[in-house]
Design an enzyme around this catalytic site. Structure first.
Site, mmCIF file in Angstrom:
data_model
loop_
_atom_site.group_PDB
_atom_site.id
_atom_site.type_symbol
_atom_site.label_atom_id
_atom_site.label_comp_id
_atom_site.label_asym_id
_atom_site.label_seq_id
_atom_site.Cartn_x
_atom_site.Cartn_y
_atom_site.Cartn_z
ATOM 1 N N GLY A 31 1.852 1.756 -3.138
ATOM 2 C CA GLY A 31 3.275 1.760 -2.852
ATOM 3 C C GLY A 31 3.677 2.946 -2.001
ATOM 4 O O GLY A 31 2.852 3.553 -1.319
ATOM 5 N N ALA A 32 4.997 3.273 -2.024
ATOM 6 C CA ALA A 32 5.546 4.305 -1.128
ATOM 7 C C ALA A 32 5.113 3.995 0.303
ATOM 8 O O ALA A 32 4.583 4.845 1.016
ATOM 9 C CB ALA A 32 5.111 5.699 -1.562
ATOM 10 N N ALA A 35 4.553 3.494 7.774
ATOM 11 C CA ALA A 35 4.099 2.740 8.943
ATOM 12 C C ALA A 35 2.594 2.516 8.937
ATOM 13 O O ALA A 35 2.113 1.512 9.469
ATOM 14 C CB ALA A 35 4.522 3.462 10.229
ATOM 15 N N HIS A 37 0.695 1.906 6.241
ATOM 16 C CA HIS A 37 0.471 0.720 5.402
ATOM 17 C C HIS A 37 0.845 -0.560 6.147
ATOM 18 O O HIS A 37 0.141 -1.576 6.073
ATOM 19 C CB HIS A 37 1.314 0.797 4.125
ATOM 20 C CG HIS A 37 0.953 1.907 3.197
ATOM 21 N ND1 HIS A 37 1.777 2.972 2.973
ATOM 22 C CD2 HIS A 37 -0.148 2.109 2.424
ATOM 23 C CE1 HIS A 37 1.209 3.791 2.098
ATOM 24 N NE2 HIS A 37 0.045 3.294 1.755
ATOM 25 N N LEU A 184 -0.415 9.699 8.851
ATOM 26 C CA LEU A 184 0.625 9.232 7.943
ATOM 27 C C LEU A 184 0.076 9.170 6.521
ATOM 28 O O LEU A 184 -1.030 8.700 6.286
ATOM 29 C CB LEU A 184 1.121 7.852 8.363
ATOM 30 C CG LEU A 184 1.850 7.759 9.704
ATOM 31 C CD1 LEU A 184 2.334 6.335 9.935
ATOM 32 C CD2 LEU A 184 3.029 8.716 9.752
ATOM 33 N N SER A 185 0.878 9.634 5.572
ATOM 34 C CA SER A 185 0.484 9.645 4.167
ATOM 35 C C SER A 185 1.730 9.660 3.308
ATOM 36 O O SER A 185 2.728 10.306 3.659
ATOM 37 C CB SER A 185 -0.365 10.892 3.859
ATOM 38 O OG SER A 185 -0.570 11.032 2.462
ATOM 39 N N SER A 186 1.674 8.963 2.181
ATOM 40 C CA SER A 186 2.790 9.018 1.237
ATOM 41 C C SER A 186 3.024 10.439 0.751
ATOM 42 O O SER A 186 4.158 10.818 0.430
ATOM 43 C CB SER A 186 2.512 8.096 0.047
ATOM 44 O OG SER A 186 2.359 6.753 0.478
ATOM 45 N N ARG A 187 1.970 11.238 0.711
ATOM 46 C CA ARG A 187 2.105 12.620 0.232
ATOM 47 C C ARG A 187 2.775 13.534 1.253
ATOM 48 O O ARG A 187 3.139 14.667 0.914
ATOM 49 C CB ARG A 187 0.740 13.168 -0.183
ATOM 50 C CG ARG A 187 0.207 12.529 -1.464
ATOM 51 C CD ARG A 187 -1.080 13.189 -1.948
ATOM 52 N NE ARG A 187 -1.437 12.754 -3.290
ATOM 53 C CZ ARG A 187 -2.247 11.749 -3.576
ATOM 54 N NH1 ARG A 187 -2.778 11.042 -2.588
ATOM 55 N NH2 ARG A 187 -2.520 11.431 -4.827
#
Length: 279
Positions: A31-32, A35, A37, A184-187
């Protein structure tokens, strides 16, 4: 788009999607969605008739002092993005569904998971391999797509799929990056404005090192310079910067193709990973 949380309902839905010989591509996520993903979802649409995305923040791949509780969660936003991308099905189980009482089996890909992030995060890849094996059994996809940002994870899943005869094509999707090169990373959401500016030093140092090694520079000296550049750019510490065989993940003291530059570094409370091909 169907949103399903029950395994029996999932199996019925997958059977219906496969009618007429249709193919399914699975995109596993926590989730989270960002772009990066969504680029995996678009790749899945190109290679299969139906796309199934899973969202599950997997507790077994987080260590005791890691960010499981703080990991960003916004299923409504994620679902809206997936509808826009034409996803057929969102598989969103809870922890009790994935790990019912008495669950005691895990998957270990020992050789590939021992070094790099496996050394820094003991048990992490056992958790990853176990949950991905369960997702493969639950969804029964023809194809599964993973981002190349976590190259070690991709190598482990490819090996697991081969060793356990899943019969699933494992595809890697290119790393999606910001304009300054940061993967790009959710973190990335954890970064302050100052940290976000400094974070560009990470991919910059790796790009410089990858070119130098491909041009014949000494590997050990180049890796040391890359570590110094990352810390000098504002990072607090470097877990590793390593040149590795792209398939076996063996550390390389001398460049040979195919090779990958692998790295992990910490800025504030955030741990970032990245990698680049060399040569």
């Amino acid at each position: 788009m169907q949103i399903i949380r029950d395994i029996a309902m999932l199996h019925r839905a997958v059977t219906a999607l496969k009618q007429g010989g249709k193919s399914i591509a699975l995109v596993p996520t926590m989730g989270a969605l960002h772009a990066g993903h969504l680029s995996l979802v678009r790749m899945a649409k190109r290679v299969a008739d139906h796309v199934v995305v899973s969202i599950f923040v997997n507790p077994t791949q987080f260590g005791p002092n890691e960010d499981f509780a703080a990991y960003p969660r916004d299923e409504a936003r994620d679902a809206a993005l997936l509808v826009e991308e034409g996803t057929s099905l969102l598989w969103a189980p809870d922890v009790g569904t994935m790990y019912p009482g008495g669950h005691s089996t895990h998957v270990e890909v020992a050789e590939l998971g021992a070094d790099y992030c496996g050394a820094a995060r003991p048990g992490h890849f056992d958790g990853v391999a176990t949950v991905v094996a369960k997702l493969f059994n639950q969804v029964r996809p023809d194809i599964a797509i993973f981002g190349e940002k976590d190259w070690q994870q991709l190598a482990i899943i490819r090996r697991m799929a081969r060793d356990l005869d899943f019969g699933i094509d494992i595809l890697g999707a290119p790393i999606a990056r910001e304009a300054d090169g940061l993967a790009l990373s959710s973190r990335n959401a954890y970064l302050s404005a100052e940290q976000r500016t400094a974070a560009a030093a990470f991919p910059g140092a790796l790009k410089t090192a990858a070119k130098a090694i491909a041009d014949g520079a000494d590997v050990a000296e180049t890796l040391a310079r890359a570590e110094a550049a990352i810390v000098g750019g504002g990072f607090d510490s470097v877990d590793y910067v390593a040149l590795a065989d792209a398939d076996s993940l063996e550390r390389l003291a001398v460049f040979r193709a195919p090779a990958r530059l692998l790295a992990a570094a910490r800025i504030g409370r955030t741990r970032l990973i990245d990698n680049l091909p060399v040569g």
